[in-house]
Write a protein that holds these residues in place. Structure first.
Motif, PDB file in Angstrom:
ATOM      1  N   ILE A  39     -20.374  46.449  73.299  1.00 38.22           N
ATOM      2  CA  ILE A  39     -21.193  47.173  74.156  1.00 38.22           C
ATOM      3  C   ILE A  39     -20.503  48.641  74.217  1.00 38.22           C
ATOM      4  CG2 ILE A  39     -22.163  47.662  76.529  1.00 38.22           C
ATOM      5  CD1 ILE A  39     -22.134  44.587  76.835  1.00 38.22           C
ATOM      6  N   VAL A  40     -18.989  48.779  74.319  1.00 30.90           N
ATOM      7  CA  VAL A  40     -18.346  49.931  74.248  1.00 30.90           C
ATOM      8  C   VAL A  40     -18.805  50.537  72.897  1.00 30.90           C
ATOM      9  CG1 VAL A  40     -15.945  51.031  73.980  1.00 30.90           C
ATOM     10  CG2 VAL A  40     -16.720  49.130  75.841  1.00 30.90           C
ATOM     11  N   GLU A  41     -18.717  50.120  71.862  1.00 31.65           N
ATOM     12  CA  GLU A  41     -18.806  50.750  70.612  1.00 31.65           C
ATOM     13  C   GLU A  41     -20.248  50.878  70.437  1.00 31.65           C
ATOM     14  OE1 GLU A  41     -17.453  47.471  67.849  1.00 31.65           O
ATOM     15  OE2 GLU A  41     -15.440  47.926  68.138  1.00 31.65           O
ATOM     16  N   GLU A  42     -21.193  50.118  70.762  1.00 25.20           N
ATOM     17  CA  GLU A  42     -22.626  50.498  70.748  1.00 25.20           C
ATOM     18  C   GLU A  42     -23.226  51.750  71.463  1.00 25.20           C
ATOM     19  OE1 GLU A  42     -24.967  49.583  68.561  1.00 25.20           O
ATOM     20  OE2 GLU A  42     -23.678  48.560  67.463  1.00 25.20           O
ATOM     21  N   SER A  43     -22.488  51.692  72.796  1.00 23.87           N
ATOM     22  CA  SER A  43     -22.984  52.773  73.903  1.00 23.87           C
ATOM     23  C   SER A  43     -22.250  53.851  73.656  1.00 23.87           C
ATOM     24  CB  SER A  43     -22.973  52.145  75.285  1.00 23.87           C
ATOM     25  OG  SER A  43     -21.533  51.539  75.533  1.00 23.87           O
ATOM     26  N   MET A  44     -20.939  53.771  73.088  1.00 23.57           N
ATOM     27  CA  MET A  44     -19.930  55.001  73.166  1.00 23.57           C
ATOM     28  C   MET A  44     -19.459  55.509  74.596  1.00 23.57           C
ATOM     29  SD  MET A  44     -20.963  57.461  69.976  1.00 23.57           S
ATOM     30  CE  MET A  44     -22.672  57.710  70.103  1.00 23.57           C
ATOM     31  N   LEU A  45     -19.558  54.518  75.676  1.00 23.58           N
ATOM     32  CA  LEU A  45     -19.164  54.802  76.906  1.00 23.58           C
ATOM     33  C   LEU A  45     -17.782  54.130  77.075  1.00 23.58           C
ATOM     34  CD1 LEU A  45     -21.961  53.195  78.749  1.00 23.58           C
ATOM     35  CD2 LEU A  45     -21.424  55.668  78.738  1.00 23.58           C
ATOM     36  N   SER A  46     -16.786  54.506  78.148  1.00 28.08           N
ATOM     37  CA  SER A  46     -15.543  54.107  78.076  1.00 28.08           C
ATOM     38  C   SER A  46     -15.515  52.656  78.455  1.00 28.08           C
ATOM     39  CB  SER A  46     -14.933  54.751  79.170  1.00 28.08           C
ATOM     40  OG  SER A  46     -15.220  54.640  80.412  1.00 28.08           O
ATOM     41  N   ALA A  47     -14.710  51.736  78.159  1.00 26.63           N
ATOM     42  CA  ALA A  47     -14.622  50.350  78.576  1.00 26.63           C
ATOM     43  C   ALA A  47     -14.666  50.249  80.237  1.00 26.63           C
ATOM     44  CB  ALA A  47     -13.048  49.817  78.284  1.00 26.63           C
ATOM     45  N   ARG A  48     -13.714  51.148  80.805  1.00 30.95           N
ATOM     46  CA  ARG A  48     -14.256  51.178  82.290  1.00 30.95           C
ATOM     47  C   ARG A  48     -15.601  51.392  82.722  1.00 30.95           C
ATOM     48  NH1 ARG A  48     -10.255  54.793  86.583  1.00 30.95           N
ATOM     49  NH2 ARG A  48     -11.295  53.820  88.580  1.00 30.95           N
ATOM     50  N   THR A  49     -16.363  52.152  82.196  1.00 31.15           N
ATOM     51  CA  THR A  49     -17.646  52.375  82.506  1.00 31.15           C
ATOM     52  C   THR A  49     -18.366  51.122  82.204  1.00 31.15           C
ATOM     53  OG1 THR A  49     -17.323  54.649  82.454  1.00 31.15           O
ATOM     54  CG2 THR A  49     -19.579  53.950  82.372  1.00 31.15           C
ATOM     55  N   VAL A  50     -18.254  50.610  81.034  1.00 30.30           N
ATOM     56  CA  VAL A  50     -19.083  49.485  80.864  1.00 30.30           C
ATOM     57  C   VAL A  50     -18.682  48.118  81.575  1.00 30.30           C
ATOM     58  CG1 VAL A  50     -19.378  47.779  78.975  1.00 30.30           C
ATOM     59  CG2 VAL A  50     -19.284  50.144  78.469  1.00 30.30           C
ATOM     60  N   ARG A  51     -17.416  48.048  82.084  1.00 25.68           N
ATOM     61  CA  ARG A  51     -17.118  47.180  83.034  1.00 25.68           C
ATOM     62  C   ARG A  51     -17.799  47.256  84.218  1.00 25.68           C
ATOM     63  NH1 ARG A  51     -11.933  47.394  81.109  1.00 25.68           N
ATOM     64  NH2 ARG A  51     -11.294  48.840  83.009  1.00 25.68           N
ATOM     65  N   TYR A  52     -17.876  48.384  84.782  1.00 25.96           N
ATOM     66  CA  TYR A  52     -18.556  48.777  86.153  1.00 25.96           C
ATOM     67  C   TYR A  52     -20.140  48.459  85.919  1.00 25.96           C
ATOM     68  CZ  TYR A  52     -20.258  51.295  90.098  1.00 25.96           C
ATOM     69  OH  TYR A  52     -21.059  51.671  91.301  1.00 25.96           O
ATOM     70  N   ALA A  53     -20.691  48.911  84.814  1.00 29.43           N
ATOM     71  CA  ALA A  53     -22.118  48.745  84.399  1.00 29.43           C
ATOM     72  C   ALA A  53     -22.550  47.234  84.499  1.00 29.43           C
ATOM     73  CB  ALA A  53     -22.559  49.395  83.261  1.00 29.43           C
ATOM     74  N   LEU A  54     -21.727  46.496  83.807  1.00 31.36           N
ATOM     75  CA  LEU A  54     -21.912  44.966  83.766  1.00 31.36           C
ATOM     76  C   LEU A  54     -21.724  44.281  85.054  1.00 31.36           C
ATOM     77  CD1 LEU A  54     -19.968  44.319  80.356  1.00 31.36           C
ATOM     78  CD2 LEU A  54     -22.549  43.972  80.815  1.00 31.36           C
ATOM     79  N   GLU A  55     -20.761  44.836  85.845  1.00 28.63           N
ATOM     80  CA  GLU A  55     -20.619  43.989  87.098  1.00 28.63           C
ATOM     81  C   GLU A  55     -22.157  44.368  88.104  1.00 28.63           C
ATOM     82  OE1 GLU A  55     -17.969  45.234  91.066  1.00 28.63           O
ATOM     83  OE2 GLU A  55     -16.886  45.284  88.961  1.00 28.63           O
ATOM     84  N   ARG A  56     -22.381  45.774  87.898  1.00 30.30           N
ATOM     85  CA  ARG A  56     -23.681  46.186  88.720  1.00 30.30           C
ATOM     86  C   ARG A  56     -24.653  44.982  88.074  1.00 30.30           C
ATOM     87  NH1 ARG A  56     -23.612  51.166  91.512  1.00 30.30           N
ATOM     88  NH2 ARG A  56     -25.474  50.317  92.347  1.00 30.30           N
ATOM     89  N   LEU A  57     -24.753  45.056  86.898  1.00 30.89           N
ATOM     90  CA  LEU A  57     -25.971  44.094  86.050  1.00 30.89           C
ATOM     91  C   LEU A  57     -26.094  42.844  86.633  1.00 30.89           C
ATOM     92  CD1 LEU A  57     -26.222  46.122  82.854  1.00 30.89           C
ATOM     93  CD2 LEU A  57     -28.016  46.173  84.600  1.00 30.89           C
ATOM     94  N   GLU A  58     -25.017  42.433  86.770  1.00 33.49           N
ATOM     95  CA  GLU A  58     -24.604  40.992  87.200  1.00 33.49           C
ATOM     96  C   GLU A  58     -24.897  40.677  88.422  1.00 33.49           C
ATOM     97  OE1 GLU A  58     -21.358  38.541  85.112  1.00 33.49           O
ATOM     98  OE2 GLU A  58     -20.479  40.629  84.993  1.00 33.49           O
ATOM     99  N   ASN A  59     -24.485  41.790  89.383  1.00 32.88           N
ATOM    100  CA  ASN A  59     -24.766  41.350  90.662  1.00 32.88           C
ATOM    101  C   ASN A  59     -26.292  41.216  91.141  1.00 32.88           C
ATOM    102  OD1 ASN A  59     -22.008  41.471  91.478  1.00 32.88           O
ATOM    103  ND2 ASN A  59     -21.869  43.655  91.815  1.00 32.88           N
ATOM    104  N   ILE A  60     -27.205  41.947  90.319  1.00 29.90           N
ATOM    105  CA  ILE A  60     -28.449  42.014  90.589  1.00 29.90           C
ATOM    106  C   ILE A  60     -29.420  40.799  89.623  1.00 29.90           C
ATOM    107  CG2 ILE A  60     -28.568  44.221  91.528  1.00 29.90           C
ATOM    108  CD1 ILE A  60     -30.012  45.297  89.015  1.00 29.90           C
ATOM    109  N   GLY A  61     -28.569  40.122  88.867  1.00 38.40           N
ATOM    110  CA  GLY A  61     -29.031  39.095  88.009  1.00 38.40           C
ATOM    111  C   GLY A  61     -29.893  39.572  87.051  1.00 38.40           C
ATOM    112  N   ILE A  62     -29.300  40.626  86.438  1.00 36.80           N
ATOM    113  CA  ILE A  62     -29.916  40.987  85.050  1.00 36.80           C
ATOM    114  C   ILE A  62     -29.460  40.641  83.803  1.00 36.80           C
ATOM    115  CG2 ILE A  62     -30.779  43.060  83.683  1.00 36.80           C
ATOM    116  CD1 ILE A  62     -31.532  44.593  85.990  1.00 36.80           C
TER     117      ILE A  62
END
Length: 92
Positions: free
Chosen positions: A34-57
């Motif tokens: 995801i980091v490679e495809e999105s070009m976001l930082s690893a920390r930002t991807v971790r936070y985004a995944l956490e938010r997406l998991e929290n709402i069940g997506i």
């Protein structure tokens, strides 16, 4: 936070929406993928995944090729909503 139970994809930050789209287009990926495809930082991807998991997506599974990593994929009902129900209408 009173409204967190009703949070949806529209309420998330742009980075989480980008991670959602990356998973939608590419299918299941590791965090590194995801980091490679999105070009976001690893920390930002971790936070985004956490938010997406929290709402069940997003679902998190074990990545069998390397058990130290996790494999992230969209939850099945979310995929159907994201494509506008095209699979259901075109299956006839």
């Amino acid at each position: 936070m009173a409204g967190t139970d009703e949070e949806s994809l529209d309420d998330l930050p742009p980075s989480a929406k980008l991670v959602f789209k990356v998973l939608e287009y590419n299918g299941p990926l590791t965090q590194k993928g995801i980091v490679e495809e999105s070009m976001l930082s690893a920390r930002t991807v971790r936070y985004a995944l956490e938010r997406l998991e929290n709402i069940g997506i997003v679902d998190e599974d074990v990545y069998f090729a390397d058990a130290r990593q996790n494999l992230y994929q969209l939850d099945a009902p979310q995929k159907a909503e994201a494509d506008g129900g095209r699979e259901a209408c075109c299956a006839e």
